[in-house]
Write a protein that holds these residues in place. Structure first.
Motif, PDB file in Angstrom:
ATOM      1  N   HIS A   1       5.812 -51.818   4.090  1.00 16.80           N
ATOM      2  CA  HIS A   1       6.900 -51.311   3.245  1.00 16.80           C
ATOM      3  C   HIS A   1       6.735 -49.805   3.102  1.00 16.80           C
ATOM      4  O   HIS A   1       5.748 -49.350   2.548  1.00 16.80           O
ATOM      5  CB  HIS A   1       6.853 -51.944   1.853  1.00 16.80           C
ATOM      6  N   PHE A   2       7.702 -49.066   3.599  1.00 18.10           N
ATOM      7  CA  PHE A   2       7.583 -47.610   3.538  1.00 18.10           C
ATOM      8  C   PHE A   2       8.745 -46.991   2.774  1.00 18.10           C
ATOM      9  O   PHE A   2       9.906 -47.279   3.040  1.00 18.10           O
ATOM     10  CB  PHE A   2       7.545 -47.008   4.945  1.00 18.10           C
ATOM     11  N   ASN A   3       8.398 -46.126   1.829  1.00 19.51           N
ATOM     12  CA  ASN A   3       9.398 -45.293   1.181  1.00 19.51           C
ATOM     13  C   ASN A   3       9.180 -43.899   1.762  1.00 19.51           C
ATOM     14  O   ASN A   3       8.227 -43.214   1.395  1.00 19.51           O
ATOM     15  CB  ASN A   3       9.179 -45.312  -0.342  1.00 19.51           C
TER      16      ASN A   3
ATOM     17  N   LYS B   1      10.404 -41.157   1.371  1.00 19.93           N
ATOM     18  CA  LYS B   1      10.469 -39.987   0.493  1.00 19.93           C
ATOM     19  C   LYS B   1       9.094 -39.724  -0.128  1.00 19.93           C
ATOM     20  O   LYS B   1       8.863 -38.673  -0.703  1.00 19.93           O
ATOM     21  CB  LYS B   1      11.505 -40.237  -0.609  1.00 19.93           C
ATOM     22  N   SER B   2       8.197 -40.709   0.001  1.00 17.51           N
ATOM     23  CA  SER B   2       6.870 -40.592  -0.601  1.00 17.51           C
ATOM     24  C   SER B   2       5.895 -39.947   0.367  1.00 17.51           C
ATOM     25  O   SER B   2       5.754 -40.382   1.511  1.00 17.51           O
ATOM     26  CB  SER B   2       6.362 -41.980  -0.990  1.00 17.51           C
ATOM     27  N   ILE B   3       5.191 -38.932  -0.112  1.00 18.20           N
ATOM     28  CA  ILE B   3       4.200 -38.264   0.732  1.00 18.20           C
ATOM     29  C   ILE B   3       3.032 -39.206   1.028  1.00 18.20           C
ATOM     30  O   ILE B   3       2.368 -39.093   2.054  1.00 18.20           O
ATOM     31  CB  ILE B   3       3.724 -36.938   0.071  1.00 18.20           C
ATOM     32  N   PHE B   4       2.823 -40.178   0.138  1.00 15.56           N
ATOM     33  CA  PHE B   4       1.781 -41.195   0.344  1.00 15.56           C
ATOM     34  C   PHE B   4       2.114 -42.047   1.577  1.00 15.56           C
ATOM     35  O   PHE B   4       1.244 -42.327   2.394  1.00 15.56           O
ATOM     36  CB  PHE B   4       1.710 -42.107  -0.878  1.00 15.56           C
ATOM     37  N   ALA B   5       3.379 -42.460   1.662  1.00 22.60           N
ATOM     38  CA  ALA B   5       3.812 -43.284   2.793  1.00 22.60           C
ATOM     39  C   ALA B   5       3.692 -42.487   4.089  1.00 22.60           C
ATOM     40  O   ALA B   5       3.250 -43.002   5.122  1.00 22.60           O
ATOM     41  CB  ALA B   5       5.239 -43.758   2.581  1.00 22.60           C
TER      42      ALA B   5
ATOM     43  N   ASP C   1      10.387 -41.553  -6.280  1.00 22.00           N
ATOM     44  CA  ASP C   1      10.185 -40.682  -5.114  1.00 22.00           C
ATOM     45  C   ASP C   1       8.799 -40.845  -4.521  1.00 22.00           C
ATOM     46  O   ASP C   1       8.646 -40.858  -3.304  1.00 22.00           O
ATOM     47  CB  ASP C   1      10.372 -39.203  -5.520  1.00 22.00           C
ATOM     48  N   VAL C   2       7.782 -40.937  -5.371  1.00 18.67           N
ATOM     49  CA  VAL C   2       6.407 -40.916  -4.850  1.00 18.67           C
ATOM     50  C   VAL C   2       5.875 -42.287  -4.441  1.00 18.67           C
ATOM     51  O   VAL C   2       4.893 -42.370  -3.700  1.00 18.67           O
ATOM     52  CB  VAL C   2       5.409 -40.272  -5.846  1.00 18.67           C
ATOM     53  N   CYS C   3       6.499 -43.366  -4.904  1.00 21.29           N
ATOM     54  CA  CYS C   3       5.959 -44.709  -4.636  1.00 21.29           C
ATOM     55  C   CYS C   3       5.929 -44.997  -3.130  1.00 21.29           C
ATOM     56  O   CYS C   3       6.971 -44.979  -2.473  1.00 21.29           O
ATOM     57  CB  CYS C   3       6.808 -45.757  -5.344  1.00 21.29           C
ATOM     58  N   PRO C   4       4.738 -45.242  -2.551  1.00 24.63           N
ATOM     59  CA  PRO C   4       4.669 -45.404  -1.095  1.00 24.63           C
ATOM     60  C   PRO C   4       5.378 -46.642  -0.556  1.00 24.63           C
ATOM     61  O   PRO C   4       5.880 -46.627   0.562  1.00 24.63           O
ATOM     62  CB  PRO C   4       3.169 -45.478  -0.810  1.00 24.63           C
ATOM     63  N   THR C   5       5.410 -47.718  -1.360  1.00 27.82           N
ATOM     64  CA  THR C   5       5.969 -48.971  -0.837  1.00 27.82           C
ATOM     65  C   THR C   5       7.397 -49.232  -1.295  1.00 27.82           C
ATOM     66  O   THR C   5       8.019 -50.188  -0.841  1.00 27.82           O
ATOM     67  CB  THR C   5       5.117 -50.179  -1.295  1.00 27.82           C
ATOM     68  N   GLY C   6       7.905 -48.420  -2.210  1.00 33.84           N
ATOM     69  CA  GLY C   6       9.236 -48.676  -2.749  1.00 33.84           C
ATOM     70  C   GLY C   6       9.216 -49.666  -3.897  1.00 33.84           C
ATOM     71  O   GLY C   6      10.257 -50.184  -4.301  1.00 33.84           O
TER      72      GLY C   6
END
Lengths: 400, 252
Positions: A121-123, A125-129, B125-130
């Motif tokens: 699962h990738f967002n 917009k997230s620098i973590f992803a 915005d920052v959440c890696p998995t949504g």
């Protein structure tokens, strides 16, 4: 001693070292299991200090991983033979440190069992992803790079692989710095300077780690490193440590210039207790000024032991710096109502305290153990020890 | 004559009687469900299969002038509704009372602080998995199935609105699933809103007669909250960040 006897002793010593490192890794896994089954209530982390000691260890290793690859980049991209001989070891350490750092980061998650969720699962917009992709790509690119260096038939592609790895590592550290730089809410972060600062930190930590591992390998094998090689490296290390100091000064001056950040700067630089001590004594004195003075000293600087001690001090200073950045940045309260005094049952307006627990420390050390175990086994199995062409070394020593 | 007409075969036919019966039944059924339909409409409730709509934006207006220092009714109601208590540093607090004092003029205010349900939420915005997401009607939530517990959203939230579940939980409210190792925050009592109700904190404040928390649809120009936001001087906390929050304050 004949060669057979040496091999036997060396073999036994290898298994002893691998066993010891394996034990450190196992203890780290045990600590992570304890944290997972009991919950983070057994750590020093709270709803105020949400990232703790495991993150200091993880970020150090991830930043150092990209920095340690610099040795290879100087060799392949900039064509320096002394560094080229060290490129495979540099690539190996990059992979090992990243693996160690990511393991710590992953095992500190509230739900480490959901790793597959993080990978599916990738967002974007997230620098973590984005980091998940950059880290995975880094493993692949560096592995290919090592292959092109170690397989004679692939030598022609080594420069291209090296160049790709160099660009990739710059992107990776930019993204690591941006994990903090993109946090608009907190006074310690929310700054574009954190990305380049993390890059230069990676140069310094990475080279220091490389010098330490290389020295240990030479000692282990009863070899002596050419002083000319160490001299080149120590000059570079002093330059990098100085550059980190420069970025640190600019970061704090920028904050001091903005009136709204003055209270935060007062906290870190003057009355922040452990954070102030770690900043001035740990980062600036032990981790920067002493090693720079030692490395640049006309007589002491030429001594191999001085260089090794300086590298060790830079690593210690790096941990202090990351502790101040990561935990000190959270300890200072969020300012919800500027100019107002705030208080609440959720510790608004109050300095937050953090007392690291043993499981956190063991998890962090376990990550370092993992990086060293990977390195130890790989060095044993493949030819990672630097193969110097002494003709080049002495020639470079003359022109240095 | 009339009798003879009433007894005509058309008037007494079984078809006619059946039609009349159906007509009366429909009228009775209509009378029975009409108040329910009207109330359902008034409360903006929606059917379970109907998705949340962006035509609505739920929000709250908090009048700090009516919020008494020391009153904790909203916080207690939230704890009871969502199943938590405690004020250790590791305990979840979805809502807290913040006391603020202007040191220059000595003026004090008391107000509840919770997730501000931003239009542009940094946590999302920052959440890696949504896992952190914003529903169409403006409610910011955490999907407990894909939250990996990285706590990046807690680092990003300017309001310190999020809590991490540090230990095993017991006796949970079935309407509000929570779990160790995940991050959580005020849901605006989404389970109540979806049934046509309002958040427990707002209900408790009204029931106690304080009326400091007004809940409603910020997108409906005729709603009480919209009218007050349009006419009174209201504040967004950390307005400098441009997050366009759903929770507004009055009197600070």
């Amino acid at each position: 001693m004949n060669i057979e006897a040496f091999r036997k002793i060396e073999g036994q010593a290898f298994y002893a070292l691998a066993g010891l490192l394996g034990l450190v890794v196992l203890i780290g896994f045990g600590a992570a299991h304890y944290m997972e089954t009991h919950g983070h209530v057994v750590t020093g982390m709270t709803n105020q200090i949400v990232w703790g000691l495991p993150h200091v260890f993880a970020v150090f290793m991830i930043v150092a991983a990209s920095g340690v690859l610099n040795v290879a980049s100087i060799g392949s991209v900039f064509g320096k033979p002394v560094y080229k001989a060290r490129a495979p070891l540099s690539g190996l350490l990059a992979i090992a440190l990243l693996a160690g750092g990511l393991t710590v980061l992953m095992l500190d998650l509230g739900r480490p069992d959901r790793l597959i969720v993080a990978m599916t699962h990738f967002n974007f917009k997230s620098i973590f992803a984005l980091n998940v992709i950059l880290y995975t790509g880094f493993f692949a690119i560096v592995a290919v790079y090592i292959w092109t260096m170690m397989e004679r038939k692939m030598h022609a592609y080594s420069k291209y692989a090296g160049f790709s790895a160099f660009i990739w590592r710059l992107a990776l550290t930019t993204a690591t710095g941006s994990i903090f730089g993109f946090l608009v809410a907190r006074q310690a972060y929310s700054s574009a300077i954190l990305a380049p600062m993390f890059i230069i930190m990676s140069f310094s930590y990475g080279l220091a780690v490389f010098i330490l591992v290389q020295s240990f390998m030479y000692l282990w094998n009863g070899l002596e490193l050419d002083p000319a090689i160490l001299r080149r490296m120590k000059n570079l290390l002093a330059t990098f440590a100085g550059a980190v100091l420069y970025f640190t000064i600019v970061y704090h001056l920028t904050n001091l210039y903005f009136a709204k950040q003055a209270a935060f700067e007062q906290f870190i630089l003057v009355d922040g207790g452990i954070f102030t001590t770690l900043f001035w004594v740990g980062q600036i004195f032990i981790g920067t000024l002493i090693p720079i003075a030692l490395l640049l000293h006309p007589t002491l600087g030429a001594n191999c032991k001085t260089v090794i001690w300086s590298a060790l001090l830079i690593v210690v200073g790096g941990f202090a710096q990351l502790y101040v950045i990561i935990i000190g940045g959270q300890a200072f309260p969020l300012e919800l109502f500027p100019g107002m005094q705030e208080s609440s049952t959720f510790f608004d307006g109050a300095i937050h305290y953090y007392h690291p627990s043993l499981p956190e420390l063991l998890l962090g050390i376990g990550g370092i153990g993992m990086a060293l175990l990977i390195t130890t086994i790989a060095v044993r199995v493949l030819r990672f020890i630097p193969q110097d062409d002494f003709h080049h070394v002495s020639k470079e020593a003359l022109t240095d | 004559m009339s009798n003879s007409m009433d007894k005509t075969p058309e008037n007494n036919s079984p078809d006619k009687k059946r039609r009349q019966f159906i007509g009366y039944s429909a009228a009775m059924a209509g009378l029975a469900i009409a108040p329910g339909v009207t109330l359902f409409d008034l409360a903006h409730g929606r059917a379970p299969e109907e998705a949340a709509s962006s035509k609505v934006r739920w929000g709250m207006l908090i009048d700090s002038g009516k919020c008494a220092s020391g009153c904790n009714d909203c916080v207690s109601a939230c704890g009871t509704e969502n199943g938590f208590s405690g004020s250790r540093e590791t305990d979840s607090q979805w809502i807290r009372k913040v006391e603020i004092k202007d040191l220059r003029i000595g003026q004090s205010h008391s107000l509840p602080m919770m997730c501000q349900h931003c239009e542009h939420p940094p946590c999302v915005d920052v959440c890696p998995t949504g896992a952190s997401f914003k529903r169409a009607d403006g409610i910011v939530l955490v999907d407990r199935h894909i939250c990996i517990g990285c706590r990046y959203c807690m680092m990003a939230c300017p309001y310190k609105a999020r809590s991490f579940v540090h230990e095993e939980l017991h006796d949970q409210n079935p309407d509000v699933p929570r779990g160790k190792g995940c991050v959580e925050s005020c849901t605006l009592c989404v389970h109540r809103i979806d049934r046509g109700g309002q958040p427990a904190c707002a209900d408790a404040c009204t029931a106690a007669g304080h009326n400091a928390i007004l809940f409603g649809d910020l997108n409906d120009p005729n709603s009480e909250i919209s009218k007050r936001v349009a006419t009174l001087a209201t504040t967004q906390v950390r307005a400098d960040l441009g997050l366009n929050v759903g929770v507004r304050y009055q009197g600070i």
